[in-house]
Design a protein around this motif. Sequence first.
Motif, PDB file in Angstrom:
ATOM      1  N   ASN A  46       0.858  -1.174   0.000  1.00  0.00           N
ATOM      2  CA  ASN A  46       0.000   0.000   0.000  1.00  0.00           C
ATOM      3  C   ASN A  46       0.904   1.236   0.000  1.00  0.00           C
ATOM      4  O   ASN A  46       1.481   1.591   1.025  1.00  0.00           O
TER       5      ASN A  46
ATOM      6  N   SER B  48       0.132   4.304  -0.208  1.00  0.00           N
ATOM      7  CA  SER B  48      -0.371   5.375   0.654  1.00  0.00           C
ATOM      8  C   SER B  48       0.174   5.234   2.071  1.00  0.00           C
ATOM      9  O   SER B  48       0.596   6.217   2.681  1.00  0.00           O
ATOM     10  N   THR B  49       0.177   4.029   2.584  1.00  0.00           N
ATOM     11  CA  THR B  49       0.729   3.780   3.918  1.00  0.00           C
ATOM     12  C   THR B  49       2.212   4.112   3.946  1.00  0.00           C
ATOM     13  O   THR B  49       2.690   4.792   4.862  1.00  0.00           O
TER      14      THR B  49
ATOM     15  N   ASP C  13       3.888   6.122   1.959  1.00  0.00           N
ATOM     16  CA  ASP C  13       4.070   7.572   1.813  1.00  0.00           C
ATOM     17  C   ASP C  13       3.812   8.310   3.122  1.00  0.00           C
ATOM     18  O   ASP C  13       4.568   9.215   3.494  1.00  0.00           O
ATOM     19  N   GLU C  14       2.739   7.955   3.808  1.00  0.00           N
ATOM     20  CA  GLU C  14       2.417   8.638   5.069  1.00  0.00           C
ATOM     21  C   GLU C  14       3.497   8.373   6.123  1.00  0.00           C
ATOM     22  O   GLU C  14       3.856   9.267   6.895  1.00  0.00           O
TER      23      GLU C  14
ATOM     24  N   HIS D 201       1.792  -1.100  -6.142  1.00  0.00           N
ATOM     25  CA  HIS D 201       0.673  -0.633  -5.313  1.00  0.00           C
ATOM     26  C   HIS D 201      -0.550  -1.543  -5.468  1.00  0.00           C
ATOM     27  O   HIS D 201      -0.982  -1.837  -6.584  1.00  0.00           O
TER      28      HIS D 201
END
Length: 114
Positions: free
Chosen positions: A23, A25-26, A28-29, A50
């Motif tokens: 993931n 997004s995970t 990146d955060e 991804h």
Amino acid sequence: MSDINQMVIRTALRNMFNKGYVNVSTIDECLKLASITPLGETNGQLRALHCVHFKDMDRLLAEAVPSMVAELFEGITLSVDELFDKPQVNEARTVDINPAPKGNAFLRLIGVKS
């Protein structure tokens, strides 16, 4: 980086791996929390993966992904092994779903007697 940010990063990445897929997004955060700007080939490779489940990857690639993620966090202690260790959870607490009497309900909720 604060201890809380380190715990958040480990927990989020562990959760991602336990779900069985990459993931971005995970990742990146977590990189933002660590104040890291991801660059390079490894970042591009992970972005291409991804939402791909580990079970759909070649075995060697699936085994390489944790090290690839750890590589993005260069300079920060991030053990690949600890991404797969489940944290020990303290004794479970029960919560009363009945409405609390008026007053200092928050203190009662956390167990402080008034």
